[in-house]
Design a protein around this motif. Structure first.
Motif, PDB file in Angstrom:
ATOM      1  N   THR A 232       5.067  45.849  45.786  1.00 33.34           N
ATOM      2  CA  THR A 232       5.875  46.359  46.549  1.00 33.34           C
ATOM      3  C   THR A 232       6.298  45.494  47.566  1.00 33.34           C
ATOM      4  N   LYS A 233       8.344  45.331  47.621  1.00 30.19           N
ATOM      5  CA  LYS A 233       8.568  44.631  48.643  1.00 30.19           C
ATOM      6  C   LYS A 233       8.179  44.463  50.001  1.00 30.19           C
ATOM      7  N   PHE A 234       8.150  43.771  50.803  1.00 32.88           N
ATOM      8  CA  PHE A 234       7.808  43.576  52.446  1.00 32.88           C
ATOM      9  C   PHE A 234       8.765  42.841  53.063  1.00 32.88           C
ATOM     10  N   THR A 235       9.068  42.643  54.341  1.00 35.04           N
ATOM     11  CA  THR A 235       9.435  41.510  55.222  1.00 35.04           C
ATOM     12  C   THR A 235       8.380  40.446  55.841  1.00 35.04           C
ATOM     13  N   LEU A 236       8.778  39.323  55.477  1.00 41.52           N
ATOM     14  CA  LEU A 236       8.016  38.826  55.149  1.00 41.52           C
ATOM     15  C   LEU A 236       8.323  37.524  56.508  1.00 41.52           C
ATOM     16  N   LEU A 237       6.870  38.076  57.922  1.00 43.83           N
ATOM     17  CA  LEU A 237       7.076  37.905  59.178  1.00 43.83           C
ATOM     18  C   LEU A 237       6.673  36.692  59.241  1.00 43.83           C
ATOM     19  N   VAL A 238       7.129  35.547  59.538  1.00 41.64           N
ATOM     20  CA  VAL A 238       7.976  34.317  60.136  1.00 41.64           C
ATOM     21  C   VAL A 238       8.491  33.698  61.088  1.00 41.64           C
ATOM     22  N   PRO A 239       8.046  33.308  61.741  1.00 43.05           N
ATOM     23  CA  PRO A 239       9.447  32.806  61.716  1.00 43.05           C
ATOM     24  C   PRO A 239      10.545  32.213  61.515  1.00 43.05           C
ATOM     25  N   ASP A 240      10.641  31.753  60.213  1.00 39.87           N
ATOM     26  CA  ASP A 240      11.921  30.363  60.400  1.00 39.87           C
ATOM     27  C   ASP A 240      12.115  31.960  58.727  1.00 39.87           C
ATOM     28  N   ASN A 241      11.509  33.477  58.428  1.00 41.99           N
ATOM     29  CA  ASN A 241      12.361  34.499  58.475  1.00 41.99           C
ATOM     30  C   ASN A 241      13.626  34.944  59.424  1.00 41.99           C
ATOM     31  N   TRP A 242      14.736  34.165  59.515  1.00 41.85           N
ATOM     32  CA  TRP A 242      15.620  34.860  60.340  1.00 41.85           C
ATOM     33  C   TRP A 242      16.563  36.231  59.644  1.00 41.85           C
ATOM     34  N   SER A 243      16.718  35.366  58.471  1.00 36.49           N
ATOM     35  CA  SER A 243      17.282  36.702  58.119  1.00 36.49           C
ATOM     36  C   SER A 243      16.306  38.030  57.327  1.00 36.49           C
ATOM     37  N   PHE A 244      15.601  37.767  57.740  1.00 36.12           N
ATOM     38  CA  PHE A 244      14.236  39.031  57.773  1.00 36.12           C
ATOM     39  C   PHE A 244      14.086  39.394  56.264  1.00 36.12           C
ATOM     40  N   ASP A 245      14.352  38.785  54.975  1.00 35.67           N
ATOM     41  CA  ASP A 245      14.232  38.539  53.447  1.00 35.67           C
ATOM     42  C   ASP A 245      13.474  39.333  52.836  1.00 35.67           C
ATOM     43  N   GLN A 246      13.173  40.624  52.459  1.00 35.65           N
ATOM     44  CA  GLN A 246      11.854  40.788  52.458  1.00 35.65           C
ATOM     45  C   GLN A 246      11.432  40.278  50.689  1.00 35.65           C
ATOM     46  N   VAL A 247      10.059  39.967  50.389  1.00 36.81           N
ATOM     47  CA  VAL A 247       9.723  39.586  49.022  1.00 36.81           C
ATOM     48  C   VAL A 247       8.378  40.227  48.482  1.00 36.81           C
ATOM     49  N   TYR A 248       8.444  39.971  47.278  1.00 33.50           N
ATOM     50  CA  TYR A 248       7.678  40.783  46.503  1.00 33.50           C
ATOM     51  C   TYR A 248       6.061  40.625  46.640  1.00 33.50           C
ATOM     52  N   ASN A 249       5.047  41.162  46.564  1.00 38.05           N
ATOM     53  CA  ASN A 249       3.293  41.063  47.002  1.00 38.05           C
ATOM     54  C   ASN A 249       3.062  41.501  45.477  1.00 38.05           C
ATOM     55  N   VAL A 250       2.289  40.238  45.732  1.00 32.75           N
ATOM     56  CA  VAL A 250       1.234  40.357  44.372  1.00 32.75           C
ATOM     57  C   VAL A 250      -0.186  39.522  44.557  1.00 32.75           C
ATOM     58  N   GLN A 251      -1.290  39.555  44.410  1.00 38.24           N
ATOM     59  CA  GLN A 251      -2.757  39.655  44.276  1.00 38.24           C
ATOM     60  C   GLN A 251      -2.506  37.879  44.229  1.00 38.24           C
ATOM     61  N   VAL A 252      -3.224  36.903  45.212  1.00 36.67           N
ATOM     62  CA  VAL A 252      -3.669  36.210  45.574  1.00 36.67           C
ATOM     63  C   VAL A 252      -4.178  35.285  44.368  1.00 36.67           C
ATOM     64  N   ASN A 253      -4.153  35.550  43.356  1.00 36.44           N
ATOM     65  CA  ASN A 253      -4.840  34.829  42.051  1.00 36.44           C
ATOM     66  C   ASN A 253      -3.389  35.026  41.255  1.00 36.44           C
ATOM     67  N   GLU A 254      -2.560  36.256  41.616  1.00 34.06           N
ATOM     68  CA  GLU A 254      -1.693  36.016  40.698  1.00 34.06           C
ATOM     69  C   GLU A 254      -0.409  35.273  41.010  1.00 34.06           C
ATOM     70  N   LEU A 255      -0.612  34.246  42.276  1.00 33.66           N
ATOM     71  CA  LEU A 255       0.588  33.714  42.834  1.00 33.66           C
ATOM     72  C   LEU A 255       0.402  32.360  41.452  1.00 33.66           C
ATOM     73  N   THR A 256      -0.796  31.763  41.158  1.00 29.33           N
ATOM     74  CA  THR A 256      -1.234  30.200  40.396  1.00 29.33           C
ATOM     75  C   THR A 256      -0.794  31.443  38.653  1.00 29.33           C
ATOM     76  N   ASP A 257      -1.138  31.804  38.949  1.00 28.29           N
ATOM     77  CA  ASP A 257      -1.155  33.109  37.285  1.00 28.29           C
ATOM     78  C   ASP A 257       0.616  32.587  36.858  1.00 28.29           C
ATOM     79  N   ILE A 258       1.415  33.455  38.380  1.00 25.98           N
ATOM     80  CA  ILE A 258       3.025  33.129  37.891  1.00 25.98           C
ATOM     81  C   ILE A 258       3.550  31.606  37.770  1.00 25.98           C
ATOM     82  N   ILE A 259       2.371  30.883  38.980  1.00 26.84           N
ATOM     83  CA  ILE A 259       3.161  29.961  38.921  1.00 26.84           C
ATOM     84  C   ILE A 259       2.854  29.159  37.218  1.00 26.84           C
ATOM     85  N   ASP A 260       2.405  29.114  36.964  1.00 26.65           N
ATOM     86  CA  ASP A 260       1.467  28.268  35.348  1.00 26.65           C
ATOM     87  C   ASP A 260       2.359  29.288  34.610  1.00 26.65           C
ATOM     88  N   HIS A 261       2.062  30.549  34.406  1.00 28.16           N
ATOM     89  CA  HIS A 261       2.978  31.062  33.189  1.00 28.16           C
ATOM     90  C   HIS A 261       5.086  30.389  33.192  1.00 28.16           C
TER      91      HIS A 261
END
Length: 397
Positions: A232-261
């Motif tokens: 699902t999408k959620f608002t990434l709560l880091v200081p530099d997300n000043w526009s309050f954009d949302q990002v998609y949430n994936v599982q940790v191993n999928e981060l590198t699976d996505i980059i590899d693909h």
């Protein structure tokens, strides 16, 4: 013609937290001619995938890594699409983000991040709204400097906006945005209404449409946290997300699976991460997650951290989340993942392009383990065509 190459020796780059915007600037200035004594002797890297990218740039004394990294990513997207890449103006993007950030700051009565820092999606958002221009058309160097130096500009921006928020008139005047934008343009330069590139006249919007030719709807941003539902999408709560954009949430191993693909399919990846770890060394051109935490290392272990490949800590969803929750992982820096390499033991590292010039062993690149990316990533941004089909389906893309 703009030269671009597939670099033979590459890796990852370093920065300090944009939570204190100019800490990054001080570190950049300290890294000139910062080669290690034996990095290339201790680590032997062989390219596996090395995607075409434009030459390394230098963000100078500014917290604009997010713009440099993601514009570099867009330049590689042009190459992937079969176009001749253009060195895009990073400060054109930053200038427009400063304007939008100022509006947001006033709207939020000053209760939101200001400063140079930004997010990967800011480049896509500014491209969508304002277009793009070549670096040669808008350098952002408007008062005699040879590289970016934006501390004074940042102080003036905040001073003006705080005066607006104070609202001594009892209501906002219609002129505050003109005054604020005028300060930005005094330092970075006014944006030309039109310009000539290779004999043809463009506006920023027509240049983006006709020359750069990317569709901003094709790009998605992802992260991985277990305090939000996956896929699902959620608002990434880091200081530099000043526009309050949302990002998609994936599982940790999928981060590198996505980059590899993505890399195997020829797509590079923009990367936001924490680089304050002792095991992240710009000088040595290597980043990894040591099996023994730095605070628990012996003096001998600390001196030997970069004398060759080392075992790493296992990364889980839980220890990744804990590092973010307790501020061990902060949203520090943006870079550009352009490939994969193997060390002498066959272990894979990502090849990552930085924006601090060519000051380390690997001419502005470093090598980063997949465990480091799993542990310290705050977000990635890529063409949705680079996401594996099964994950894309879960995300509803």
């Amino acid at each position: 013609m703009i030269k671009y190459t597939k670099l033979s020796v590459v890796g990852l780059a370093l920065s300090l937290s944009v939570m204190t915007t100019y800490a990054q600037d001080n570190l950049v200035n300290s890294l000139k001619n910062n080669q290690s004594e034996n990095s290339k002797d201790a680590f032997k890297f062989t390219d596996v995938i090395n995607l075409a990218n434009t030459p390394v740039k230098n963000q100078g004394s500014s917290g604009t890594c997010w713009s440099y990294s993601t514009n570099s990513f867009l330049e590689s997207e042009m190459i992937k699409a079969g176009k001749e890449p253009v060195n895009l103006s990073q400060l054109f993007t930053a200038r427009n983000a400063y304007v939008e950030k100022g509006k947001n700051y006033v709207r939020m009565h000053g209760a939101v991040t200001l400063g140079d820092g930004g997010a990967l999606h800011d480049v896509i958002n500014m491209y969508r709204k304002y277009g793009a221009v070549p670096q040669e058309v808008y350098t952002g160097l408007n008062y005699g400097t040879k590289i970016n130096k934006t501390a004074e500009l940042g102080d003036l921006e905040k001073g003006v906006l705080d005066a607006v928020v104070k609202n001594s008139n009892g209501e906002l005047t219609p002129n505050w945005i003109k005054a604020y934008t005028g300060i930005i343009d005094a330092y970075l330069g006014e944006v030309p209404e039109n310009f000539t590139y290779k004999g043809k006249k463009y506006t920023a919007k027509t240049f983006a449409n006709e020359v750069v030719g990317i569709n901003p709807d094709n790009y998605v941003e992802l992260s991985s946290f277990n305090d939000h539902p996956f896929y699902t999408k959620f608002t990434l709560l880091v200081p530099d997300n000043w526009s309050f954009d949302q990002v998609y949430n994936v599982q940790v191993n999928e981060l590198t699976d996505i980059i590899d693909h993505a890399l195997k399919a020829g797509y590079t990846v923009a990367w936001a991460t924490d680089v304050s770890e002792k095991s992240f060394s710009y000088k040595n051109g290597v980043a990894y997650v040591p099996e023994t935490p730095f605070a628990e290392m012996t003096a001998k272990q600390k001196t030997e951290m970069f004398d060759g490949p080392k075992p790493e800590m296992e990364i889980t969803q839980e220890n990744r989340q804990l590092a973010f929750d307790n501020y061990q992982t902060t949203d520090d820096h943006g870079m550009h993942i352009v490939g994969v390499a193997k060390d002498q033991n066959g272990k894979e590292y990502y090849i990552v392009k930085n924006s601090w010039g060519v000051t380390n062993d690997y001419k502005g690149y470093l090598y980063v383990t997949k465990n480091f990316v799993k542990y310290k990533t705050t977000a990635i941004l890529l063409n949705k065509a680079g996401i594996p089909g099964a994950i894309s389906k879960k995300l509803g893309l």
